[in-house]
Scaffold this motif. Structure first.
Motif, PDB file in Angstrom:
ATOM      1  N   THR A  83      39.452 -20.238  16.634  1.00  0.00           N
ATOM      2  CA  THR A  83      39.199 -19.068  15.790  1.00  0.00           C
ATOM      3  C   THR A  83      38.018 -18.313  16.381  1.00  0.00           C
ATOM      4  O   THR A  83      36.933 -18.873  16.535  1.00  0.00           O
ATOM      5  CB  THR A  83      38.860 -19.492  14.345  1.00  0.00           C
ATOM      6  OG1 THR A  83      39.996 -20.146  13.771  1.00  0.00           O
ATOM      7  CG2 THR A  83      38.491 -18.275  13.495  1.00  0.00           C
ATOM      8  N   ILE A  84      38.244 -17.061  16.763  1.00  0.00           N
ATOM      9  CA  ILE A  84      37.162 -16.230  17.290  1.00  0.00           C
ATOM     10  C   ILE A  84      36.506 -15.506  16.115  1.00  0.00           C
ATOM     11  O   ILE A  84      37.166 -14.753  15.390  1.00  0.00           O
ATOM     12  CB  ILE A  84      37.674 -15.190  18.314  1.00  0.00           C
ATOM     13  CG1 ILE A  84      38.508 -15.872  19.408  1.00  0.00           C
ATOM     14  CG2 ILE A  84      36.500 -14.436  18.910  1.00  0.00           C
ATOM     15  CD1 ILE A  84      37.753 -16.825  20.293  1.00  0.00           C
ATOM     16  N   VAL A  85      35.220 -15.734  15.922  1.00  0.00           N
ATOM     17  CA  VAL A  85      34.476 -15.122  14.812  1.00  0.00           C
ATOM     18  C   VAL A  85      33.791 -13.858  15.320  1.00  0.00           C
ATOM     19  O   VAL A  85      32.857 -13.934  16.116  1.00  0.00           O
ATOM     20  CB  VAL A  85      33.428 -16.105  14.246  1.00  0.00           C
ATOM     21  CG1 VAL A  85      32.685 -15.470  13.082  1.00  0.00           C
ATOM     22  CG2 VAL A  85      34.085 -17.415  13.834  1.00  0.00           C
ATOM     23  N   PRO A  86      34.234 -12.671  14.922  1.00  0.00           N
ATOM     24  CA  PRO A  86      33.667 -11.433  15.468  1.00  0.00           C
ATOM     25  C   PRO A  86      32.170 -11.286  15.166  1.00  0.00           C
ATOM     26  O   PRO A  86      31.690 -11.732  14.119  1.00  0.00           O
ATOM     27  CB  PRO A  86      34.470 -10.334  14.755  1.00  0.00           C
ATOM     28  CG  PRO A  86      35.689 -11.003  14.233  1.00  0.00           C
ATOM     29  CD  PRO A  86      35.285 -12.411  13.914  1.00  0.00           C
ATOM     30  N   VAL A  87      31.457 -10.660  16.113  1.00  0.00           N
ATOM     31  CA  VAL A  87      30.043 -10.335  15.902  1.00  0.00           C
ATOM     32  C   VAL A  87      29.969  -9.029  15.124  1.00  0.00           C
ATOM     33  O   VAL A  87      30.433  -7.988  15.601  1.00  0.00           O
ATOM     34  CB  VAL A  87      29.301 -10.206  17.247  1.00  0.00           C
ATOM     35  CG1 VAL A  87      27.844  -9.819  17.017  1.00  0.00           C
ATOM     36  CG2 VAL A  87      29.390 -11.517  18.035  1.00  0.00           C
ATOM     37  N   LYS A  88      29.384  -9.077  13.932  1.00  0.00           N
ATOM     38  CA  LYS A  88      29.287  -7.881  13.091  1.00  0.00           C
ATOM     39  C   LYS A  88      28.215  -6.926  13.628  1.00  0.00           C
ATOM     40  O   LYS A  88      27.285  -7.355  14.322  1.00  0.00           O
ATOM     41  CB  LYS A  88      28.946  -8.280  11.655  1.00  0.00           C
ATOM     42  CG  LYS A  88      29.909  -9.291  11.030  1.00  0.00           C
ATOM     43  CD  LYS A  88      29.456  -9.654   9.638  1.00  0.00           C
ATOM     44  CE  LYS A  88      30.306 -10.777   9.035  1.00  0.00           C
ATOM     45  NZ  LYS A  88      30.043 -12.084   9.659  1.00  0.00           N
ATOM     46  N   PRO A  89      28.324  -5.619  13.339  1.00  0.00           N
ATOM     47  CA  PRO A  89      27.329  -4.651  13.826  1.00  0.00           C
ATOM     48  C   PRO A  89      25.893  -5.030  13.463  1.00  0.00           C
ATOM     49  O   PRO A  89      24.991  -4.901  14.289  1.00  0.00           O
ATOM     50  CB  PRO A  89      27.757  -3.347  13.135  1.00  0.00           C
ATOM     51  CG  PRO A  89      29.224  -3.497  12.917  1.00  0.00           C
ATOM     52  CD  PRO A  89      29.431  -4.949  12.607  1.00  0.00           C
ATOM     53  N   GLU A  90      25.679  -5.494  12.230  1.00  0.00           N
ATOM     54  CA  GLU A  90      24.316  -5.856  11.831  1.00  0.00           C
ATOM     55  C   GLU A  90      23.827  -7.100  12.584  1.00  0.00           C
ATOM     56  O   GLU A  90      22.630  -7.257  12.830  1.00  0.00           O
ATOM     57  CB  GLU A  90      24.238  -6.100  10.320  1.00  0.00           C
ATOM     58  CG  GLU A  90      25.107  -7.213   9.771  1.00  0.00           C
ATOM     59  CD  GLU A  90      26.495  -6.748   9.369  1.00  0.00           C
ATOM     60  OE1 GLU A  90      27.113  -7.433   8.514  1.00  0.00           O
ATOM     61  OE2 GLU A  90      26.958  -5.706   9.897  1.00  0.00           O
ATOM     62  N   GLU A  91      24.755  -7.961  13.004  1.00  0.00           N
ATOM     63  CA  GLU A  91      24.384  -9.134  13.798  1.00  0.00           C
ATOM     64  C   GLU A  91      24.029  -8.725  15.223  1.00  0.00           C
ATOM     65  O   GLU A  91      23.126  -9.295  15.835  1.00  0.00           O
ATOM     66  CB  GLU A  91      25.526 -10.152  13.795  1.00  0.00           C
ATOM     67  CG  GLU A  91      25.795 -10.758  12.426  1.00  0.00           C
ATOM     68  CD  GLU A  91      27.044 -11.604  12.386  1.00  0.00           C
ATOM     69  OE1 GLU A  91      27.155 -12.429  11.466  1.00  0.00           O
ATOM     70  OE2 GLU A  91      27.922 -11.435  13.274  1.00  0.00           O
ATOM     71  N   ALA A  92      24.741  -7.747  15.748  1.00  0.00           N
ATOM     72  CA  ALA A  92      24.418  -7.230  17.083  1.00  0.00           C
ATOM     73  C   ALA A  92      23.022  -6.625  17.102  1.00  0.00           C
ATOM     74  O   ALA A  92      22.270  -6.767  18.076  1.00  0.00           O
ATOM     75  CB  ALA A  92      25.460  -6.189  17.509  1.00  0.00           C
ATOM     76  N   GLU A  93      22.635  -5.956  16.031  1.00  0.00           N
ATOM     77  CA  GLU A  93      21.295  -5.378  15.931  1.00  0.00           C
ATOM     78  C   GLU A  93      20.247  -6.485  15.856  1.00  0.00           C
ATOM     79  O   GLU A  93      19.174  -6.395  16.463  1.00  0.00           O
ATOM     80  CB  GLU A  93      21.207  -4.486  14.699  1.00  0.00           C
ATOM     81  CG  GLU A  93      19.890  -3.725  14.571  1.00  0.00           C
ATOM     82  CD  GLU A  93      19.611  -2.799  15.730  1.00  0.00           C
ATOM     83  OE1 GLU A  93      18.407  -2.614  16.058  1.00  0.00           O
ATOM     84  OE2 GLU A  93      20.573  -2.265  16.336  1.00  0.00           O
ATOM     85  N   MET A  94      20.554  -7.554  15.129  1.00  0.00           N
ATOM     86  CA  MET A  94      19.659  -8.701  15.050  1.00  0.00           C
ATOM     87  C   MET A  94      19.500  -9.362  16.418  1.00  0.00           C
ATOM     88  O   MET A  94      18.409  -9.788  16.807  1.00  0.00           O
ATOM     89  CB  MET A  94      20.200  -9.710  14.037  1.00  0.00           C
ATOM     90  CG  MET A  94      19.351 -10.955  13.877  1.00  0.00           C
ATOM     91  SD  MET A  94      17.679 -10.575  13.252  1.00  0.00           S
ATOM     92  CE  MET A  94      16.996 -12.235  13.123  1.00  0.00           C
TER      93      MET A  94
END
Length: 354
Positions: free
Chosen positions: A303-314
Motif C-alpha cells: 500500500t503506497i501512502v501518499p505524501v499530503k501537501p501539508e506533510e511536504a511542507e513539514m
C-alpha cells in the motif's frame, strides 16, 4: 592508521590473501588484474551495472588486458562502515560504498546526502558534482583513497510493518536508519532512530524489533522487504549516494596508460549508474503495487501512502532546521562554510555556521 580503529589481523590477512593482485604482462595495455569489493548484491546497481561492467565490458573494451575479481560486500561478510578503512589499508584495489555510512569517520561524507536534501535525481547529482573536490580531498588526505565516481539508489523511503496514515503516524515508532542525518530528521518528527545493517532489517521487521525501516523504494523490493511490510510511505530522506573509490597507493602504481584508459571508462560507468537509477526510480512504484512495467524488481502488493501537501511542507521545514542544523553542528563552522559555498550554492540552501 588513526587511533581507535581496530581491525582484526586475521581478517586483514584473509582479505589480503583473497584479494591479492595478479601479475602484469606488457602489451598495448599492460595486463592488469584488480580485486574489487562491490556493492550489495541484491541492489539493482550491482546486478545491472557494476558486475557486468567489470566482468564483461572491461575485458571486452581492453581486449583482455583489464580483468577483475568482483565480490559484493554482503558475500564477504564485511560491515559497510569498515569499507573505507579497509580500502585505506590496500586490502582491495577498488570499492563501492554508501558514502553517508562513513559519516562517523568524517561528517563531510554525508554532505551530499543529508536527509531530504534533494527530491529529484538531477539535483542529487548536481550536489555530488559540487562537493566532488571536497570529498576527494578528504579521502586522499585522511584515507589513502581516490574518489572516482558517484552513483545512487532510488529515493530512501519508509517501509512499515502496518499500513500507516501519514507522517504523524511515524511519531513514537522505532525506525531503522543508517546514518546520523536520518537521525536528525526522525528526531524532528518524534520517532526513535535505530541503526541497523541492511542485511539485518528483514528479520527485525518480521519480529517487530523495528516498526518501520528506511531504504530505497526499489532496493527494499529486491531485498524481500514486501514480505515483512504492508505499507510504503514515499517521503524521501535521501538517495543513499554511492561512491566508487580506489586505494591511492595502488592507483599511483598503475601504468599511466592504464590510468588514462580507466578514467575514460569510469565516466561511462558513472553515467550508467545514474541512468539505471533513473529507471529504477520510475519502476519502483509499479513493482511495489504489482503493475507493469516492472523489469528491475519483483511484483509486490504494497500500500503506497501518499505524501499530503501539508506533510511536504513539514518535510521542507525539517530539512532546513533539524537536518542542516544538526549536520553543521557535527561538522563545524569551517566545514559548514565550505558546504555553503559548494553544495549550498548549487541547491540554494544554507547551513548555519555558528
Amino acid at each position: 592508521m588513526k587511533k581507535g580503529i581496530h581491525i582484526p589481523l586475521a581478517l586483514v590477512a584473509a582479505l589480503t590473501f583473497a584479494l591479492g593482485i595478479g601479475p602484469a604482462a606488457a602489451q598495448e595495455l599492460p595486463k592488469t588484474h584488480f580485486k574489487i569489493v562491490g556493492y550489495h548484491s541484491t541492489v539493482v546497481i550491482s546486478q545491472r551495472v557494476e558486475l557486468p561492467f567489470w566482468r564483461e565490458h572491461m575485458p571486452k573494451v581492453s581486449k583482455g588486458a583489464i580483468t577483475a575479481d568482483v565480490t559484493p560486500l554482503d558475500h564477504m561478510g564485511i560491515d559497510d562502515k569498515t569499507m573505507l578503512r579497509l580500502l585505506r589499508m590496500g586490502v582491495m584495489d577498488f570499492a563501492m560504498m554508501d558514502i553517508s555510512k562513513m559519516a562517523g569517520d568524517d561528517p563531510r561524507f554525508e554532505g551530499v546526502d543529508l536527509a531530504g536534501l534533494t527530491l529529484d535525481q538531477d539535483r542529487a547529482r548536481a550536489a555530488c558534482e559540487a562537493y566532488r573536490q571536497v570529498l576527494d580531498r578528504q579521502m586522499q588526505k585522511n584515507w589513502n583513497s581516490k574518489l572516482i565516481a558517484f552513483g545512487s539508489s532510488p529515493p530512501q523511503v519508509f517501509w512499515c510493518r502496518e499500513v500507516i496514515g501519514g507522517l504523524n503516524d511515524l511519531k513514537g515508532k522505532k525506525i531503522r536508519v543508517f546514518n546520523p542525518t536520518m537521525r536528525d530528521f526522525l528526531a524532528g518528527i518524534g520517532a526513535t532512530a535505530v541503526s541497523m545493517a541492511f542485511a539485518e532489517v528483514v528479520p527485525a521487521l518480521k519480529h517487530g524489533v523495528v516498526d518501520c525501516a528506511v531504504t530505497g523504494s526499489l532496493s527494499g523490493n529486491t531485498a524481500g522487504w514486501p514480505e515483512v511490510t504492508k505499507s510504503l510511505y514515499p517521503m524521501s530522506v535521501g538517495w543513499s549516494i554511492i561512491v566508487f573509490a580506489a586505494n591511492l597507493n595502488n592507483w599511483k602504481r598503475l601504468d599511466p596508460r592504464v590510468q588514462d584508459f580507466l578514467l575514460k571508462e569510469f565516466k561511462v560507468f558513472e553515467d550508467q549508474m545514474w541512468n539505471i537509477n533513473r529507471q529504477a526510480t520510475k519502476e519502483a512504484e509499479n513493482c511495489n503495487t504489482n503493475k507493469q512495467p516492472c523489469t528491475l524488481g519483483k511484483p509486490a502488493n504494497m500500500t503506497i501512502v501518499p505524501v499530503k501537501p501539508e506533510e511536504a511542507e513539514m518535510h521542507k521545514k525539517l530539512v532546513e532546521s533539524a537536518v542542516l542544523a544538526g549536520w553543521a553542528k557535527r561538522c563545524g563552522a569551517e566545514c559548514a562554510k565550505e558546504w555553503n559555498e559548494t553544495v549550498g550554492k548549487t541547491l540554494g540552501l544554507k547551513a548555519p555556521v555558528n
